[in-house]
Design a protein around this motif. Structure first.
Motif, PDB file in Angstrom:
ATOM      1  N   LEU B 149       5.280  -1.134   3.240  1.00  0.00           N
ATOM      2  CA  LEU B 149       4.520  -0.741   2.047  1.00  0.00           C
ATOM      3  C   LEU B 149       3.398  -1.730   1.767  1.00  0.00           C
ATOM      4  O   LEU B 149       2.267  -1.344   1.472  1.00  0.00           O
ATOM      5  CB  LEU B 149       5.455  -0.705   0.830  1.00  0.00           C
ATOM      6  N   ALA B 153      -0.595  -0.959   1.895  1.00  0.00           N
ATOM      7  CA  ALA B 153      -1.456  -1.148   0.717  1.00  0.00           C
ATOM      8  C   ALA B 153      -2.593  -2.120   1.029  1.00  0.00           C
ATOM      9  O   ALA B 153      -3.746  -1.875   0.678  1.00  0.00           O
ATOM     10  CB  ALA B 153      -0.624  -1.654  -0.450  1.00  0.00           C
ATOM     11  N   LEU B 180       4.178  -0.922  -5.176  1.00  0.00           N
ATOM     12  CA  LEU B 180       2.841  -0.320  -5.174  1.00  0.00           C
ATOM     13  C   LEU B 180       2.015  -0.821  -6.352  1.00  0.00           C
ATOM     14  O   LEU B 180       0.819  -1.100  -6.228  1.00  0.00           O
ATOM     15  CB  LEU B 180       2.943   1.208  -5.219  1.00  0.00           C
ATOM     16  N   CYS B 184      -1.621  -2.266  -5.686  1.00  0.00           N
ATOM     17  CA  CYS B 184      -2.711  -1.272  -5.808  1.00  0.00           C
ATOM     18  C   CYS B 184      -3.315  -1.261  -7.210  1.00  0.00           C
ATOM     19  O   CYS B 184      -2.653  -1.611  -8.182  1.00  0.00           O
ATOM     20  CB  CYS B 184      -2.185   0.136  -5.518  1.00  0.00           C
ATOM     21  N   LEU B 208      -0.830   5.834 -10.916  1.00  0.00           N
ATOM     22  CA  LEU B 208       0.304   4.995 -10.514  1.00  0.00           C
ATOM     23  C   LEU B 208       1.123   4.432 -11.689  1.00  0.00           C
ATOM     24  O   LEU B 208       2.363   4.474 -11.630  1.00  0.00           O
ATOM     25  CB  LEU B 208      -0.218   3.888  -9.584  1.00  0.00           C
ATOM     26  N   VAL B 224       0.142   9.045  -1.840  1.00  0.00           N
ATOM     27  CA  VAL B 224      -0.564   8.043  -2.635  1.00  0.00           C
ATOM     28  C   VAL B 224      -1.951   7.888  -2.031  1.00  0.00           C
ATOM     29  O   VAL B 224      -2.088   7.720  -0.811  1.00  0.00           O
ATOM     30  CB  VAL B 224       0.191   6.692  -2.598  1.00  0.00           C
TER      31      VAL B 224
END
Lengths: 245, 245
Positions: B149, B153, B180, B184, B208, B224
């Motif tokens: 992840l 990202a 996330l 992000c 988000l 996403v």
């Protein structure tokens, strides 16, 4: 009568890989818009206007579709593979941002994208977490491609590369292979899948040190395994199980 | 008569998204093997044996297919979506490694995978480089999911998550959303696409910070965007153009 636009994926080449959803929508169309070789895959019939255009005019093509739909046409924009993977769907929505009138009815119709057709022929090299990267630097700097390659490798993702090589940038794919060699183990399999499901189909698998830029062209999708990708018989696959690494 | 195995993708649910290639192969089969809900999608006919099994017995299912093919059966292993994306193709090749006899003829038949059907409904959120990640920690440690992840990202990939949430691990998807949020920007769109192309289809897009674990279940694929993903009208798309970032 109100017009509409469908952005449809024709799959990698074989008619047997076109979904019935796309086939039925093509039957209802008055106008087909797309890159010449993709429009050439559509059978001509009375009342159907074929608008073939050149490569790299995606926004012109999208605007043309919006104009035709506004005048009542039923327009199918054809992409090879899936329209949402490095294809016409994004270009249509980019054009839609500048469109001065209300948007027509729009449908995006998925298709079999090249990397999944290629993976199926090879076995299951994308059978675990993977990345899809467009190697063309036409619309993004090579620095971003390099950054993504290194993150993909360090996250131990399998990878699929679209547009690996073209006449206008022959040296870049050599640099991509160099970055992979810096980041990945030597036994990493690299699969060159060309024109899958067409009469020109070819499939070649080599270990990363043996991969050369000449093995790819613009009709090739390149798949790279993760650190656990293995061979059984003639098949390459990535196991479902993985360690923390 | 010699048997064979085809591992076939049935797409996300609608019959119109099953390729003619898969449909024709199902017609030739003597035996269908798969997870119960997928086998239930196959029409019964004379001379066709349906073998429905439970979840999480993928290797048993693959061995059963190898045994049947060895005795001359024409076996189709059915997967939802694409068989090479978090589905039965890898399990078959894992079983093949332990198979004591020569492998039968094997074909992998691609299908419309859930993330691309979901992306098509939303617009083109995967229109630029993207990753597909299976969030189930059934066969891999959560540490590897977290590592992937963060690399996804930091590489500014769009992302598609399969198996985001199940009854046996309800808290894990909350942790994914937390990771996330650490990596992000706040306006990153998160799309929850459930049971796309079936009568139960639903699509929900939130920023988000508003995403909650309860928005997903095992029939949901979560998409996403990357840092450039935008909205036009009701459509979410990722532009084809990107900066070095």
């Amino acid at each position: 009568m109100s017009g509409w636009i469908a952005v449809a994926g024709l799959g990698p080449g074989a008619p047997e890989l076109i979904t019935p959803d796309v086939a039925a929508t093509l039957e209802k169309a008055t106008d087909i818009i797309g890159y010449g070789p993709y429009v050439a895959r559509i059978a001509q019939r009375d009342g159907l206007n074929l608008h073939a255009s050149d490569n790299r005019v995606e926004l012109d093509r999208a605007c043309h579709a919006l104009e035709l739909a506004a005048s009542g046409a039923r327009v199918v924009i054809v992409s090879s593979g899936d329209p949402g993977v490095f294809a016409m769907a994004s270009a249509l929505f980019e054009a839609a941002e500048c469109w001065p009138a209300p948007l027509p009815e729009i449908h995006v119709l998925p298709g079999i994208t090249a990397m999944l057709a290629a993976a199926a022929r090879a076995g299951a090299p994308l059978g675990h977490d993977f990345c899809a990267i467009n190697l063309s630097d036409n619309l993004k700097p090579f620095a971003l491609i390099e950054r993504r390659l290194r993150h993909a490798a360090r996250g131990d993702f399998a990878m699929a590369f679209y547009n690996p090589r073209s006449a206008t940038r022959p040296h870049q794919f050599a640099r991509v292979l160099q970055i992979l060699r810096e980041e990945c183990n030597d036994d990493r399999p690299v699969i060159f899948a060309r024109a899958v499901s067409t009469p020109e189909e070819s499939l070649k698998t080599v270990a990363l040190p043996q991969a050369t830029p000449e093995m790819a062209d613009m009709r090739t999708v390149v798949l790279v395994g993760n650190s656990m990708t293995r061979q059984v018989g003639r098949w390459i696959y990535t196991p479902r199980r993985a360690e923390a690494g």
